[in-house]
Scaffold this active site. Structure first.
Site, PDB file in Angstrom:
ATOM      1  N   PRO A  67       6.675  -5.478 -15.691  1.00 25.16           N
ATOM      2  CA  PRO A  67       6.323  -4.074 -15.458  1.00 25.16           C
ATOM      3  C   PRO A  67       5.996  -3.882 -13.970  1.00 25.16           C
ATOM      4  O   PRO A  67       4.843  -3.949 -13.555  1.00 25.16           O
ATOM      5  CB  PRO A  67       5.090  -3.865 -16.343  1.00 25.16           C
ATOM      6  N   ASP A 123       4.253  -6.842  -9.687  1.00 23.23           N
ATOM      7  CA  ASP A 123       4.052  -6.975 -11.133  1.00 23.23           C
ATOM      8  C   ASP A 123       2.680  -6.382 -11.495  1.00 23.23           C
ATOM      9  O   ASP A 123       1.640  -6.927 -11.097  1.00 23.23           O
ATOM     10  CB  ASP A 123       4.118  -8.468 -11.497  1.00 23.23           C
ATOM     11  N   HIS A 124       2.702  -5.305 -12.237  1.00 21.10           N
ATOM     12  CA  HIS A 124       1.454  -4.578 -12.513  1.00 21.10           C
ATOM     13  C   HIS A 124       0.508  -5.365 -13.415  1.00 21.10           C
ATOM     14  O   HIS A 124      -0.669  -5.053 -13.521  1.00 21.10           O
ATOM     15  CB  HIS A 124       1.779  -3.223 -13.150  1.00 21.10           C
ATOM     16  N   ARG A 125       1.013  -6.412 -14.074  1.00 21.57           N
ATOM     17  CA  ARG A 125       0.114  -7.237 -14.898  1.00 21.57           C
ATOM     18  C   ARG A 125      -0.853  -8.014 -14.022  1.00 21.57           C
ATOM     19  O   ARG A 125      -1.908  -8.454 -14.467  1.00 21.57           O
ATOM     20  CB  ARG A 125       0.937  -8.222 -15.746  1.00 21.57           C
TER      21      ARG A 125
END
Ligand code: CAO
Length: 443
Positions: free
Chosen positions: A237, A415-417
């Site tokens: 994501p 990476d938004h995680r």
């Protein structure tokens, strides 16, 4: 003529006093032969008691929690006609069938198991009962999920002892339909591609119908990088953050250095590139924001204490990504030389695997070509990538007047995680500040 049939618990092997954990029908329901009526659960497994007739449910003779054994009556069904089975049915999960998959009974041909399901390791099956392995759900719920193409490993359970009940599957589907739930949800950095992406097949078009065509095979590099890019695009994501760096002074400095090296007698070597300054600036930004120098490994974040930066290189056969190792131990000039050597090897198809592995962060610079901004795809297992386009002189307001400044467009995908928007923006701002004035690195 219709006939009331008592449906009894069939032979369930050595089990007795097995609790009813789910009642799958209600009085008045019209059911088919073999539809699950109730679900039983021993201490090891679950199984459905199927109807031996098609018809309408007239009575339910058990309640949740009741403990029942072979021969117990679970329901009375008014049979619809000649659909009555001569023999009591075997329990659904114990019916002679292909061996259970790790997640339950073997899938029907129409509904193959997902990659995530088949990747799970299987415990030994208990004779007579189907195991609910990694996910706990009754056979009827599994069937329901399969019919809808739902990967049960993605469904949050609300039933007793972490069991997935039919309502959970329905709620999951509603979540997907409303956009609240993602269908893709494999473990971060995990080995399984997993997914549950229920995509339409790739469109098959007879292009020759519309005009002349030529079919060219994809290069080996394109085939490999395509698979990696597709995985990264689907699994990560990522969000792209844009920033403009004022490189007026840095570019003037670079031009000055290169002019000096052109002077007769100066043997200092290679032409200093903007890419080498970018690599140096990224190293400094990685040091300031160590989350960018990490990789997801299951539930953990691996923080790297080394600084290897990759750069995308365009070659006649496709994109390759050589890695400049330990950039923190190298000067800009050394980075220039190494980039030049790696880029040449890349173009000649001579890069070895070691020269393309171990990266912490990647720069994809199309600045030599043009463009304004783009969204680079994060190169897993890295967590961020910097896209760079062509610097352009723009009018910039300095508080009193517009002045011409050389502006370098930056596009950082992260990476938004691991990296949230505030952190990514801080990284970008710092990177732009460094490129505007490298003296900042000394502070
Ligand atoms: N803005 C303006 N000009 C730029 C620039 C920028 N951001 N970056 C490079 N340039 C200029 C250079 O100064 C050079 O100009 P001169 O010839 O006048 O000196 C010219 O553009 C060509 O530079 P280059 O791109 O060949 O060299 P580089 O060191 O900047 O980059 C490399 C090397 C290997 C990164 C590059 O050749 C390359 O392959 N780029 C494409 C990468 C790519 O495809 N990325 C996309 C990946 S996703 O599909």
């Amino acid at each position: 003529m219709s006939q009331a049939i008592e449906i009894k618990v069939p032979d369930i092997g050595d089990y007795s006093d097995v609790p009813v954990i789910e009642i799958c029908v209600k009085v008045g329901d019209t059911i088919k032969l073999d539809d699950a009526l109730v679900t039983l659960e021993s201490d090891k497994a679950t199984m459905d008691v199927p109807s031996t007739v098609a018809g309408v449910v007239k009575e339910i003779r058990v309640a949740l929690g009741d403990k029942i054994s072979q021969g117990s009556i679970v329901a009375v069904v008014e049979a619809a006609g000649a659909d009555t089975a001569a023999e009591p049915a075997k329990p659904a999960a114990a019916a002679p069938a292909p061996a259970p998959t790790p997640s339950g009974p073997a899938p029907t041909p129409a509904a193959p198991a997902t990659a995530a399901q088949t990747a799970t390791s299987a415990p030994a099956p208990t004779p007579g009962l189907a195991l609910g392995a990694a996910t706990h759900a009754s056979p009827s719920v599994r069937l329901f999920a399969r019919e809808l193409g739902v990967d049960l490993s993605k469904v949050p359970a609300t039933g007793p002892k972490g069991r997935i009940v039919k309502e959970d599957v329905a709620a999951f589907i509603k979540g997907v339909m409303s956009g609240r739930t993602a269908l893709v949800g494999a473990s971060p950095g995990g080995a399984s591609l997993g997914g549950g992406l229920d995509l339409l097949p790739w469109p098959k078009v007879d292009f020759a119908k519309f005009g002349p065509i030529e079919v060219l095979p994809l290069s080996r590099i394109k085939k490999i990088s395509g698979q990696n890019l597709a995985r990264n695009w689907v699994m990560i994501p990522a969000v792209t953050y844009h920033e403009d760096a004022d490189i007026t002074e840095l570019e003037a400095f670079r031009v000055k250095l290169n002019k000096e090296s052109e002077k007769p007698g100066d043997k200092s070597g290679a032409k200093i590139t903007m890419l080498a300054f970018l690599i140096k600036a990224c190293e400094l930004a990685l040091k300031k924001f160590p989350e960018f120098n990490s990789s997801l490994d299951g539930e953990n974040l691996v923080m790297k204490k080394y600084f290897n930066i990759a750069f995308a290189a365009d070659t006649p056969n496709g994109l390759v990504v050589p890695v400049v190792k330990n950039v923190d131990q190298k000067s800009v000039t050394q980075i220039v030389v190494e980039c030049g050597e790696l880029a040449k090897k890349a173009r000649d198809g001579k890069l070895g695997p070691a020269e393309m592995s171990g990266a912490c962060f990647t720069i994809s610079s199309v600045g030599g070509i043009g463009g304004t901004y783009f969204s680079p795809i994060v190169n897993a297992p890295e967590v961020a990538i910097l896209g760079v386009n062509k610097s352009v002189t723009k009018p910039v307001w300095n508080g009193r007047e517009f002045v011409p400044r050389l502006i370098l467009p930056l596009s950082l995908s992260a990476d938004h995680r691991v990296i949230d928007g505030a952190l990514a923006t801080r990284f970008n701002v710092y990177l732009a500040q460094l490129l505007a004035d490298m003296r900042r690195a000394l502070i």
